[in-house]
Design an enzyme around this catalytic site. Structure first.
Site, PDB file in Angstrom:
ATOM      1  N   CYS A 107      -7.756 -28.390   5.958  1.00 33.96           N
ATOM      2  CA  CYS A 107      -6.470 -27.690   6.109  1.00 33.96           C
ATOM      3  C   CYS A 107      -5.584 -28.415   7.123  1.00 33.96           C
ATOM      4  O   CYS A 107      -6.035 -29.294   7.857  1.00 33.96           O
ATOM      5  CB  CYS A 107      -6.672 -26.230   6.497  1.00 33.96           C
ATOM      6  SG  CYS A 107      -6.962 -25.924   8.254  1.00 33.96           S
TER       7      CYS A 107
ATOM      8  N   CYS B 277      -7.035 -28.430  10.686  1.00 33.35           N
ATOM      9  CA  CYS B 277      -8.206 -29.286  10.902  1.00 33.35           C
ATOM     10  C   CYS B 277      -7.890 -30.767  10.731  1.00 33.35           C
ATOM     11  O   CYS B 277      -8.547 -31.620  11.318  1.00 33.35           O
ATOM     12  CB  CYS B 277      -9.342 -28.836   9.990  1.00 33.35           C
ATOM     13  SG  CYS B 277      -9.988 -27.212  10.495  1.00 33.35           S
TER      14      CYS B 277
ATOM     15  N   ASP C  38      -2.661   8.363  -1.309  1.00 31.76           N
ATOM     16  CA  ASP C  38      -4.001   8.960  -1.306  1.00 31.76           C
ATOM     17  C   ASP C  38      -4.359   9.478   0.078  1.00 31.76           C
ATOM     18  O   ASP C  38      -3.648   9.228   1.044  1.00 31.76           O
ATOM     19  CB  ASP C  38      -5.041   7.915  -1.720  1.00 31.76           C
ATOM     20  CG  ASP C  38      -5.114   6.773  -0.709  1.00 31.76           C
ATOM     21  OD1 ASP C  38      -4.088   6.459  -0.082  1.00 31.76           O
ATOM     22  OD2 ASP C  38      -6.199   6.182  -0.541  1.00 31.76           O
TER      23      ASP C  38
ATOM     24  N   ASP D  52      -7.965  -7.313   0.265  1.00 38.61           N
ATOM     25  CA  ASP D  52      -6.996  -7.566   1.345  1.00 38.61           C
ATOM     26  C   ASP D  52      -7.629  -7.142   2.649  1.00 38.61           C
ATOM     27  O   ASP D  52      -8.501  -6.266   2.675  1.00 38.61           O
ATOM     28  CB  ASP D  52      -5.708  -6.752   1.168  1.00 38.61           C
ATOM     29  CG  ASP D  52      -5.879  -5.341   1.711  1.00 38.61           C
ATOM     30  OD1 ASP D  52      -6.543  -4.523   1.048  1.00 38.61           O
ATOM     31  OD2 ASP D  52      -5.396  -5.062   2.835  1.00 38.61           O
TER      32      ASP D  52
ATOM     33  N   CYS E  64     -13.439 -28.854   6.772  1.00 37.64           N
ATOM     34  CA  CYS E  64     -12.196 -28.241   6.303  1.00 37.64           C
ATOM     35  C   CYS E  64     -11.099 -29.303   6.239  1.00 37.64           C
ATOM     36  O   CYS E  64     -11.015 -30.174   7.101  1.00 37.64           O
ATOM     37  CB  CYS E  64     -11.791 -27.120   7.253  1.00 37.64           C
ATOM     38  SG  CYS E  64     -10.271 -26.286   6.770  1.00 37.64           S
TER      39      CYS E  64
ATOM     40  N   GLY F 265     -11.201   3.811   1.006  1.00 39.53           N
ATOM     41  CA  GLY F 265     -12.144   4.552   1.846  1.00 39.53           C
ATOM     42  C   GLY F 265     -13.404   3.789   2.191  1.00 39.53           C
ATOM     43  O   GLY F 265     -14.379   4.376   2.652  1.00 39.53           O
TER      44      GLY F 265
ATOM     45  N   ASP G 127       0.863  -1.183   0.000  1.00 37.51           N
ATOM     46  CA  ASP G 127       0.000   0.000   0.000  1.00 37.51           C
ATOM     47  C   ASP G 127       0.898   1.233   0.000  1.00 37.51           C
ATOM     48  O   ASP G 127       2.122   1.133  -0.009  1.00 37.51           O
ATOM     49  CB  ASP G 127      -0.959  -0.031   1.190  1.00 37.51           C
ATOM     50  CG  ASP G 127      -0.231   0.106   2.504  1.00 37.51           C
ATOM     51  OD1 ASP G 127       0.997   0.313   2.500  1.00 37.51           O
ATOM     52  OD2 ASP G 127      -0.889   0.002   3.550  1.00 37.51           O
ATOM     53  N   SER G 128       0.300   2.407   0.001  1.00 34.97           N
ATOM     54  CA  SER G 128       1.090   3.621  -0.173  1.00 34.97           C
ATOM     55  C   SER G 128       1.497   4.248   1.144  1.00 34.97           C
ATOM     56  O   SER G 128       2.300   5.177   1.173  1.00 34.97           O
ATOM     57  CB  SER G 128       0.263   4.639  -0.944  1.00 34.97           C
ATOM     58  OG  SER G 128      -0.857   5.036  -0.152  1.00 34.97           O
ATOM     59  N   GLY G 129       0.938   3.768   2.233  1.00 37.02           N
ATOM     60  CA  GLY G 129       1.191   4.405   3.519  1.00 37.02           C
ATOM     61  C   GLY G 129       0.143   5.451   3.864  1.00 37.02           C
ATOM     62  O   GLY G 129       0.065   5.904   5.002  1.00 37.02           O
ATOM     63  N   GLY G 130      -0.668   5.823   2.871  1.00 34.86           N
ATOM     64  CA  GLY G 130      -1.674   6.863   3.109  1.00 34.86           C
ATOM     65  C   GLY G 130      -2.610   6.513   4.247  1.00 34.86           C
ATOM     66  O   GLY G 130      -2.757   7.274   5.202  1.00 34.86           O
ATOM     67  N   PHE G 131      -3.191   5.331   4.179  1.00 32.37           N
ATOM     68  CA  PHE G 131      -4.160   4.935   5.199  1.00 32.37           C
ATOM     69  C   PHE G 131      -3.543   4.942   6.597  1.00 32.37           C
ATOM     70  O   PHE G 131      -4.136   5.442   7.556  1.00 32.37           O
ATOM     71  CB  PHE G 131      -4.725   3.551   4.862  1.00 32.37           C
ATOM     72  CG  PHE G 131      -5.755   3.069   5.837  1.00 32.37           C
ATOM     73  CD1 PHE G 131      -7.058   3.555   5.792  1.00 32.37           C
ATOM     74  CD2 PHE G 131      -5.427   2.144   6.821  1.00 32.37           C
ATOM     75  CE1 PHE G 131      -8.014   3.121   6.699  1.00 32.37           C
ATOM     76  CE2 PHE G 131      -6.376   1.705   7.729  1.00 32.37           C
ATOM     77  CZ  PHE G 131      -7.670   2.197   7.664  1.00 32.37           C
TER      78      PHE G 131
ATOM     79  N   HIS H 274      -5.655 -21.674   9.608  1.00 28.04           N
ATOM     80  CA  HIS H 274      -7.018 -22.068   9.265  1.00 28.04           C
ATOM     81  C   HIS H 274      -7.811 -20.905   8.662  1.00 28.04           C
ATOM     82  O   HIS H 274      -8.491 -21.067   7.643  1.00 28.04           O
ATOM     83  CB  HIS H 274      -7.754 -22.626  10.476  1.00 28.04           C
ATOM     84  CG  HIS H 274      -9.211 -22.838  10.203  1.00 28.04           C
ATOM     85  ND1 HIS H 274      -9.691 -23.952   9.544  1.00 28.04           N
ATOM     86  CD2 HIS H 274     -10.284 -22.035  10.425  1.00 28.04           C
ATOM     87  CE1 HIS H 274     -10.996 -23.834   9.391  1.00 28.04           C
ATOM     88  NE2 HIS H 274     -11.382 -22.686   9.920  1.00 28.04           N
TER      89      HIS H 274
END
Lengths: 377, 377
Positions: free
Chosen positions: B307, B310, B147, B267, B305, B217, B93-97, B336
């Site tokens: 995995c 499990c 952003d 994500d 499941c 956002g 990500d850009s770091g903005g958030f 899991h």
């Protein structure tokens, strides 16, 4: 007998011996180091990782599992092997050491020990019979007798009375043990730093028929040369045809020195505990990965190591993970430290096979930066 | 162009589309969920485990890596892929958030954002140009434009000015980006919950030539139906031949609803974060493994499941590990939960292929215990 010791050969340079311990869950090549999985897990590691780094047997703690989740739950799960998904041998201690070191307001009587849980203050009681009941429920391959581990230093009189009680408790353990066919019960030789008490303890316990013998009450704060002295005069009184286990010892130098003195099994939280603080064992000695000097060091933790950590990650990355409190960093240092010790013990076994363990010790200590045995780790 | 979108087919029941995103480190089957590795590690997981649970791409955070260990160190290590031993695609990500949500005393100007590090209070500055410099040094396959993410709720006037600035910053990012040949820069559509601002943002950004577009956002506290409304009127203004990425969304219901609306990438820290508290996603809905009722439950976390967790461990064991603060328990719940979402997205892709994603949604929601979309996770 659930546990059988097979002697292979003795090193011509010392009392070190190569052997195999046969257990219901497989064979252990000795001398060996056992990683500690206190609460039914070797901290941060998966069973698959422990196998990949060649752990042959792990240790778990009766005291902790008795408190949480409770031995009855582990029993209902099908035993510790099933509960934690580990199909190789397991050894559990008796809870004795933890009752004395972790719990609060303990009160020792001939019957057993009353204590308060370090988790919630609950009043609890463990006797030799209770320690057997718990370990029979947990179902490890090797159980330990309930003993009293005297502190260091302690007076002769205190250690004498405590050691005699440990012998009486050992007898009660043997009588209470319900699963002799598939669980082997080891006795624990005590006696502090007093030769006559150690010898007496060994004689008392070997007069009863245990499939293995441990030496307890060492690595409790005494200088290392004293520990080696105790081994020197105690080991000769242990039966040659049974495994010998030195409890709570895991520094690289002590593993080698203990092997030289005829010890077959060792356990210690040291490699995993120091890993969580970022201290690692390498062929050049200890390396504290949090140090600023490793911030831009893109080489492996140990250039002479071929473990998963060293093959895939740099000092700079591991340092970043530890500084950032990231679990994966601790996984990497834990893996490396355990691998370091399992590889060390493999080297020790090879040196015994080649009758050159003293030469190997000198070479290892020189490379490791150990000038005398007391420096240790 | 470093990033190319290959359209395969659209689901006849909705706007959902099956595709592939081609990156320098391989192909991503979409729609896909990207596990978050904030500090160059997906918390508690190894790269091998992420591959085993079918993570195709992971996300890492510019803000965190800028603060620690510093992008120059990652660059010297050979970039993020080498640093963290991950050879599949990475998005940063850009770091903005984070600048807006984690740092202290931030000050926004047209030039960029001045803020204080949440780690040590150090005064720092990130501009669109700086965000590009950092991400060019980190070397992910996909970078994000710098952003401003407005809070929810926010006034129309605030969001309008912020969104216009995000467009101007996107232009500066495009100009400053130095590695267009091997890193694809995605723009981020903002506009809060206002249709005209979302549409304007999409128009502004699509007039510039980015290889992919994100919707930012959202999932900032608004009810889910509002998020879906925003998707409904925003997605049609995004180019069909570029990947579409909905940022910060990872609840099972929103992954399905987002896919239905034509989103290709998602994500979120949700699956890994709740795993660390012992909350797990199962085919019957959420399961809080610390609950006392699981103390003697020897069945798997999710009976449907397959995995690693499990297949090998019981609810009772995982509960024990979490109650005892054992890292391995968190490894098991994290594994899991991530597996649950990667398998969910695989099911979504199959449903698109079979033109039945709406049917799949209804079936999944019913089984999962979701009565309306706002209940969510």
């Amino acid at each position: 007998m659930a546990i059988k010791y097979e002697f292979i050969k003795q090193c011509k340079q010392s009392g070190a011996r190569l052997g195999r311990v046969h257990t219901p869950h497989g064979i252990i090549e000795t001398p060996t180091f056992m990683p500690v999985g206190t609460q039914a897990t070797v901290k941060t590691m998966s069973p698959e990782e422990l196998k990949a780094l060649d752990a042959q047997i792990i240790l778990s703690n009766t005291y902790h599992l008795f408190l949480r989740p409770g031995h009855e739950i582990v029993k209902k799960a099908g035993g510790l092997h099933t509960f934690m998904n580990w199909d190789r041998p397991i050894l559990t201690d008796s809870g004795g050491f933890q009752v004395f070191s972790l719990s609060e307001r303990r009160k020792i009587t001939e019957e057993g020990v009353e204590f308060r849980s370090h988790l919630n203050g609950e009043k609890l009681f463990i006797s030799p019979e209770k320690a057997m009941e718990i370990q029979n429920a947990l179902g490890p391959d090797i159980m330990m007798a309930f003993d009293e581990c005297p502190p260091y230093p302690a007076t002769y009189e205190y250690v004498k009375q405590s050691t005699e009680r440990t012998s009486r408790w050992a007898e009660r353990c043997l009588a209470a043990h319900q699963r002799k066919h598939d669980q082997g019960l080891f006795a624990i030789v005590q006696g502090g730093m007093f030769e006559d008490l150690r010898v007496q303890s060994a004689k008392d316990l070997t007069s009863m028929d245990f499939p293995g013998y441990a030496i307890g009450g060492l690595s409790v704060g005494e200088p290392k040369h004293l520990m080696y002295e105790v081994l020197d005069y105690t080991v000769p009184h242990l039966p040659f045809d049974k495994p010998r286990y030195l409890m709570g010892v895991g520094s690289p130098d002590a593993l080698v020195e203990g092997s030289i003195r005829g010890i077959d099994m060792f356990d210690c939280v040291l490699p995993t505990r120091i890993a969580r603080n970022g201290t690692t064992m390498t062929s050049q000695g200890r390396l504290v990965i949090r140090n600023a000097k490793f911030a831009e060091d893109f080489g492996p933790l140990d250039p002479n190591c071929d473990c998963y950590t060293c093959k895939n990650y740099s000092r700079a990355y591991i340092r970043h993970l530890l500084k950032a409190d990231e679990t994966f960093g601790i996984r990497l240092t834990t893996y490396h430290n355990l691998h370091f010790l399992t590889r060390l013990m493999k080297n020790v076994r090879e040196a015994i096979m080649n009758d050159c363990l003293l030469d190997y010790r000198d070479q290892f200590f020189a490379q490791y930066g150990l000038l005398d045995n007391d420096k240790g780790f």
